[in-house]
Write an enzyme that holds these catalytic residues in place. Sequence first.
Site, PDB file in Angstrom:
ATOM      1  N   SER A   1       0.807  -1.224   0.015  1.00 54.25           N
ATOM      2  CA  SER A   1       0.080  -0.046   0.032  1.00 54.25           C
ATOM      3  C   SER A   1       0.584   1.210  -0.081  1.00 54.25           C
ATOM      4  O   SER A   1       2.035   1.358   0.697  1.00 54.25           O
ATOM      5  CB  SER A   1      -0.930   0.219   1.190  1.00 54.25           C
ATOM      6  OG  SER A   1      -1.767   1.436   1.276  1.00 54.25           O
TER       7      SER A   1
ATOM      8  N   ARG B   1       1.444   9.118  -7.686  1.00 54.39           N
ATOM      9  CA  ARG B   1       1.931   7.767  -8.159  1.00 54.39           C
ATOM     10  C   ARG B   1       2.553   7.727  -9.444  1.00 54.39           C
ATOM     11  O   ARG B   1       3.887   7.245  -9.551  1.00 54.39           O
ATOM     12  CB  ARG B   1       0.787   6.997  -8.429  1.00 54.39           C
ATOM     13  CG  ARG B   1       0.103   6.663  -6.917  1.00 54.39           C
ATOM     14  CD  ARG B   1      -1.202   5.581  -7.199  1.00 54.39           C
ATOM     15  NE  ARG B   1      -1.513   5.346  -5.795  1.00 54.39           N
ATOM     16  CZ  ARG B   1      -2.780   4.777  -5.465  1.00 54.39           C
ATOM     17  NH1 ARG B   1      -3.400   4.477  -6.373  1.00 54.39           N
ATOM     18  NH2 ARG B   1      -2.798   4.434  -4.286  1.00 54.39           N
TER      19      ARG B   1
ATOM     20  N   LEU C   1     -11.903   3.976  -3.846  1.00 51.94           N
ATOM     21  CA  LEU C   1     -12.834   3.410  -3.134  1.00 51.94           C
ATOM     22  C   LEU C   1     -13.836   4.407  -2.956  1.00 51.94           C
ATOM     23  O   LEU C   1     -15.309   4.136  -2.759  1.00 51.94           O
ATOM     24  CB  LEU C   1     -12.296   3.008  -1.708  1.00 51.94           C
ATOM     25  CG  LEU C   1     -11.369   2.044  -1.811  1.00 51.94           C
ATOM     26  CD1 LEU C   1     -10.596   1.657  -0.372  1.00 51.94           C
ATOM     27  CD2 LEU C   1     -11.862   0.778  -2.604  1.00 51.94           C
TER      28      LEU C   1
HETATM   29  C1  LIG Z   1      -4.375  -4.180  -4.475  1.00 49.64           C
HETATM   30  C2  LIG Z   1      -5.125  -3.120  -4.854  1.00 49.64           C
HETATM   31  C3  LIG Z   1      -5.231  -2.276  -3.569  1.00 49.64           C
HETATM   32  C4  LIG Z   1      -6.163  -1.129  -3.759  1.00 49.64           C
HETATM   33  N1  LIG Z   1      -6.307  -0.156  -2.704  1.00 49.64           N
HETATM   34  C5  LIG Z   1      -6.773   0.976  -2.781  1.00 49.64           C
HETATM   35  C6  LIG Z   1      -7.174   1.716  -1.840  1.00 49.64           C
HETATM   36  O1  LIG Z   1      -6.431   1.869  -0.827  1.00 49.64           O
HETATM   37  N2  LIG Z   1      -7.828   2.955  -1.953  1.00 49.64           N
HETATM   38  C7  LIG Z   1      -8.761   2.930  -3.218  1.00 49.64           C
HETATM   39  O2  LIG Z   1      -9.461   3.954  -3.181  1.00 49.64           O
HETATM   40  N3  LIG Z   1      -8.432   2.241  -4.030  1.00 49.64           N
HETATM   41  C8  LIG Z   1      -7.697   1.232  -3.984  1.00 49.64           C
HETATM   42  N4  LIG Z   1      -7.751   0.316  -5.064  1.00 49.64           N
HETATM   43  C9  LIG Z   1      -8.529   0.433  -6.289  1.00 49.64           C
HETATM   44  C10 LIG Z   1      -9.762  -0.095  -5.853  1.00 49.64           C
HETATM   45  O3  LIG Z   1      -9.932  -1.278  -5.178  1.00 49.64           O
HETATM   46  C11 LIG Z   1     -10.707  -0.446  -7.096  1.00 49.64           C
HETATM   47  O4  LIG Z   1     -10.702   0.635  -8.177  1.00 49.64           O
HETATM   48  C12 LIG Z   1     -12.240  -0.556  -6.822  1.00 49.64           C
HETATM   49  O5  LIG Z   1     -12.600  -1.355  -5.754  1.00 49.64           O
HETATM   50  C13 LIG Z   1     -12.976  -1.100  -7.936  1.00 49.64           C
HETATM   51  O6  LIG Z   1     -14.446  -1.165  -7.316  1.00 49.64           O
HETATM   52  P1  LIG Z   1     -15.622  -1.757  -8.291  1.00 49.64           P
HETATM   53  O7  LIG Z   1     -16.653  -1.644  -7.714  1.00 49.64           O
HETATM   54  O8  LIG Z   1     -15.617  -0.480  -9.552  1.00 49.64           O
HETATM   55  O9  LIG Z   1     -15.163  -3.085  -9.115  1.00 49.64           O
HETATM   56  P2  LIG Z   1     -14.565  -4.396  -8.687  1.00 49.64           P
HETATM   57  O10 LIG Z   1     -14.391  -4.539  -7.112  1.00 49.64           O
HETATM   58  O11 LIG Z   1     -13.390  -4.698  -9.556  1.00 49.64           O
HETATM   59  O12 LIG Z   1     -15.763  -5.301  -8.992  1.00 49.64           O
HETATM   60  C14 LIG Z   1     -16.117  -5.856 -10.112  1.00 49.64           C
HETATM   61  C15 LIG Z   1     -17.406  -6.580 -10.016  1.00 49.64           C
HETATM   62  O13 LIG Z   1     -17.957  -6.911 -11.489  1.00 49.64           O
HETATM   63  C16 LIG Z   1     -18.170  -8.261 -11.611  1.00 49.64           C
HETATM   64  N5  LIG Z   1     -17.854  -8.585 -12.822  1.00 49.64           N
HETATM   65  C17 LIG Z   1     -16.893  -8.144 -13.922  1.00 49.64           C
HETATM   66  N6  LIG Z   1     -17.403  -8.423 -14.992  1.00 49.64           N
HETATM   67  C18 LIG Z   1     -18.316  -9.236 -15.002  1.00 49.64           C
HETATM   68  C19 LIG Z   1     -19.091  -9.851 -16.062  1.00 49.64           C
HETATM   69  N7  LIG Z   1     -18.804  -9.659 -17.316  1.00 49.64           N
HETATM   70  N8  LIG Z   1     -20.314 -10.551 -15.519  1.00 49.64           N
HETATM   71  C20 LIG Z   1     -20.621 -10.454 -14.238  1.00 49.64           C
HETATM   72  N9  LIG Z   1     -20.108  -9.744 -13.368  1.00 49.64           N
HETATM   73  C21 LIG Z   1     -18.620  -9.292 -13.618  1.00 49.64           C
HETATM   74  C22 LIG Z   1     -17.284  -8.934 -10.467  1.00 49.64           C
HETATM   75  O14 LIG Z   1     -17.695 -10.309 -10.065  1.00 49.64           O
HETATM   76  C23 LIG Z   1     -17.113  -8.096  -9.351  1.00 49.64           C
HETATM   77  O15 LIG Z   1     -18.369  -8.260  -8.510  1.00 49.64           O
HETATM   78  C24 LIG Z   1      -6.811  -0.714  -4.894  1.00 49.64           C
HETATM   79  C25 LIG Z   1      -6.679  -1.704  -6.039  1.00 49.64           C
HETATM   80  C26 LIG Z   1      -5.956  -2.950  -5.915  1.00 49.64           C
HETATM   81  C27 LIG Z   1      -5.620  -3.598  -7.254  1.00 49.64           C
END
Ligand SMILES: Cc1cc2nc3c(=O)[nH]c(=O)nc-3n(C[C@H](O)[C@H](O)[C@H](O)COP(=O)(O)OP(=O)(O)OC[C@H]3O[C@@H](n4cnc5c(N)ncnc54)[C@H](O)[C@@H]3O)c2cc1C
Lengths: 640, 262
Positions: A285, A332, A443
């Site tokens: 992190s 970053r 987040l």
């Molecule tokens: C290791 C790591 C650490 C991070 N730390 C931070 C942090 O400390 N602070 C911060 O702000 N951000 C952080 N980020 C970034 C952040 O975690 C992500 O940008 C964010 O969680 C994305 O959330 P989301 O809801 O958009 O998608 P995701 O959490 O990626 O969810 C995607 C969802 O879509 C579903 N899905 C995808 N494609 C399909 C499909 N074709 N059919 C059906 N379902 C599908 C999956 O099953 C899942 O439920 C971090 C990222 C990483 C990689």
Amino acid sequence: MAQLDSRIPPGPLADKWRNHLASMRLVNPANKRKYEVIVVGAGLAGASAAATLAELGYRVKSFVFHDSPRRAHSIAAQGGINAAKNFQNDGDSVHRLFYDTVKGGDYRSREANVQQLAEVSVNIIDQCVALGVPFAREYGGLLANRSFGGAQVSRTFYARGQTGQQLLLGAYSSLSRMIGSGGVQLFTQSEMLDLVVVDGHAKGIIVRDLVTGAITRHAADAVILATGGYGNVFNLSTYARGSNATAIWRAYRRGACFANPCYTQIHPTCIPVTGDYQSKLTLMSESLRNDGRIWVPKKAEDRRKAPGSIPEADRDYYLERMYPAFGNLCPRDIASRAAKRVCDEGRGVGESGLGVYLDFAEAIGRLGENAVRERYGNLFDIYHEITNENAYHVPMRIFPAVHYTMGGLWVDYNLMSNVPGLFVLGEANFSDHGANRLGASALMQGLADGYFVIPNTIGDYLAGQKPSARPSTDSAEFRQAEDNVRGITSRLLGIKGREPVSHFHKRLGHILWQYCGMARNKAGLEKALQEIPALREEFWSNVLVPGSGDTLNQSLERAGRVADFLELGELLCRDALVREESCGGHFREEHEYPDGEGKRDDVNMAHVAAWEFQGDGKVPLRNVEPLAYEFVKMSVRNYK
Amino acid sequence: MKNISVTLRVWRQAGPGQPGRFVDYPARDLNPAMSFLEMLDVVNDELTLKGEEPIAFAHDCREGICGTCSLVINGKPHGPRQGVASCQTYVRSFEDGQVITVEPYRLRPFPVVKDLVTDRSAFDKIQQAGGFITVRAGSAPNANAIPVPKDDAELAMDAAQCIGCGACAAACKNASAMLFVAARVSHLGLMPQGQAERDRRVLAMVQTADGLGFGSCTNQYECSAACPKLISHDFIARLNRDFIKASFKAAFRSEPNRVVGD
Ligand SMILES: Cc1cc2nc3c(=O)[nH]c(=O)nc-3n(C[C@H](O)[C@H](O)[C@H](O)COP(=O)(O)OP(=O)(O)OC[C@H]3O[C@@H](n4cnc5c(N)ncnc54)[C@H](O)[C@@H]3O)c2cc1C
Ligand code: FES
């Protein structure tokens, strides 16, 4: 040519969201249950959206490819979530968070959306605390904060090094409650493989059950994609292995514009690669940069020496040297490129020479090992698990890795794409982070979109749709989309070539990392634009997908995703080639200041590039949405 | 450390309810820094090239947080090392020439889907029954309106770390889900926000777990030992106290729609 109306409400910046809330059309409570909404994805954005829409009374269908909504990639976020609470009394405000985000994004985001985000950020923390998220606290029982890159205030809330996990479990608990009460129907291990557009509006999806192979049609009054980012196009990244772009890519092929695909973020602090078998890169992190100091030896010949044996005078704390005001906490993109530069100079450490030290000796001396353990213990544990090294005694070795994608489907102020009825939330859209996302802001965006934006803006769309006027799933559009999905599946299974899917994914990753990674140039991008289509052709004639389409078949799942990455990768390079400037995560070697900083071109490039699919084998159309900066003055980002 | 070679003795099962068997696969020339799942990736690519079906196994984050991976390695859920998930197990934990058995969780509430993949949706159902605090978005009070003593917040966090992998139930002779339930009940029960639904939550979750076929806890604590987050079995004691208190209150309450049936 796509219609790109950003629908930014008029009026002063600070009043836009409030005025908009007061002026949007509403759906009356009794009518809400007549509308059905499909939510694809249950990460922070999707879970919060599905739960909240169901609370409002809409009938919600939630689809995830995971076996449980709690496993979305959001679970892995470590460091924290930003919000303009100003609990530290250090001068924070909605406006400052807005400003930091716009500046951090290198003036390539849409002002009004960022302001909306900053404004609702304060409600997110309230909501999460009420849901029982065990945020870190001070002895008085009130919430603690830490600072993150790109900000000079402490506005980041956290739950040890597992903030994403705790926030997701909060949203998952609301989603679970609504599933239990019947408001949400959950489909796990169900992958959306096509979008159904009827009379120009998004009205359904085609889904494959990953366990049985069954392909089904689902109609709705609106479709929400919250399917996460596309960083796995690079193969190696900090993303979960299953994260993919298929949902947004197939929506793109149905007419949704893909905005700024070349804005990808490379995170400066990840554990370096060890071998060709490598399947993922683990993030350390960014919060570690609060107390860890980054350095490499001053002299290349010292790079193999034990770090402890290198005297202070022979160490180059290069971020502190180059960016004294922000030091180790500079954004970053800047930190990543600086690491690349010192490694290119031959001063990189570790086996491969692709690493820099992140050293806690000073912090341990200042705070004691226990205090450092309390703050970062789980990260040190992760590091130990992977490298077998004890970072309390020897400095960590880190290197940049692909981590986040700022680009995504184009959306307007209401988070609706250019296809009416198709909404895109979270990392899957392009809206808030411009060319670079600040730490702890993803987040925030996911939960802002899901808890507070979409529940309000979707009503404005649905109010214009007749209740219960969903098209029948027997219609020609559904049939055609289903045939398309069946066609892709049987084609993939039928090739029976000589290389496994992983082979193509690795090669695509190499091309992108080399030519479209931390630094890009015209010649390299042109090379990539030759190599990727060739690789794609090879994939479609030589991939070997074993097994059948009617059981759990992980090779088939991955093959479909890699097939999409092979198209998306090309668009990424195309976008990077046309964007003749450096901004945020997009660094073009032709456009830099003498000190190595990226040089924006605000005259010609202050716009969003929204790519529109024109058919297979055709060059996509590049639509442009100008970015009019009304409230912030574009200036050269300066973190010195 | 030198590269090593091992033999993987892997459970293969074509589908739910079908017969399965162990099959041996060689895994050669492994870098000790390679993860256990990366080793399976390599073996799978070899199988693919030989025209055989690769081994199905569940995984996603590969860093011990999503709870997807769920291998039983040499008889132990998540393998030989304590406090890590299968995906955080590395080749360096094994010896050259070793035979390593790899099998799925084996318990009735988690039926095998294919090879090493099991269906753990039962855990979601337990959460749906009561693992939440009811708050509509938009109705929450200011976050700092409710102070939470730091020690309580820390203890709640210790419990909240559960990744929902199911190793606790898989390790238990009785297939009990009590550590999983206890983690959630304790996390929310330790926070002031969680008090209003505390009784209803514990009753609903325990009852649902029973209904799904999970066994009862007989205090062997195999669960904590297998837990990749080392969640303490003390939380089970806390769960029991909460459960008894809530059952007692429910028995003496006369409202018609109480959660516990008679
Ligand atoms: C290791 C790591 C650490 C991070 N730390 C931070 C942090 O400390 N602070 C911060 O702000 N951000 C952080 N980020 C970034 C952040 O975690 C992500 O940008 C964010 O969680 C994305 O959330 P989301 O809801 O958009 O998608 P995701 O959490 O990626 O969810 C995607 C969802 O879509 C579903 N899905 C995808 N494609 C399909 C499909 N074709 N059919 C059906 N379902 C599908 C999956 O099953 C899942 O439920 C971090 C990222 C990483 C990689
Ligand atoms: S793969 Fe996520 S915990 Fe192991």
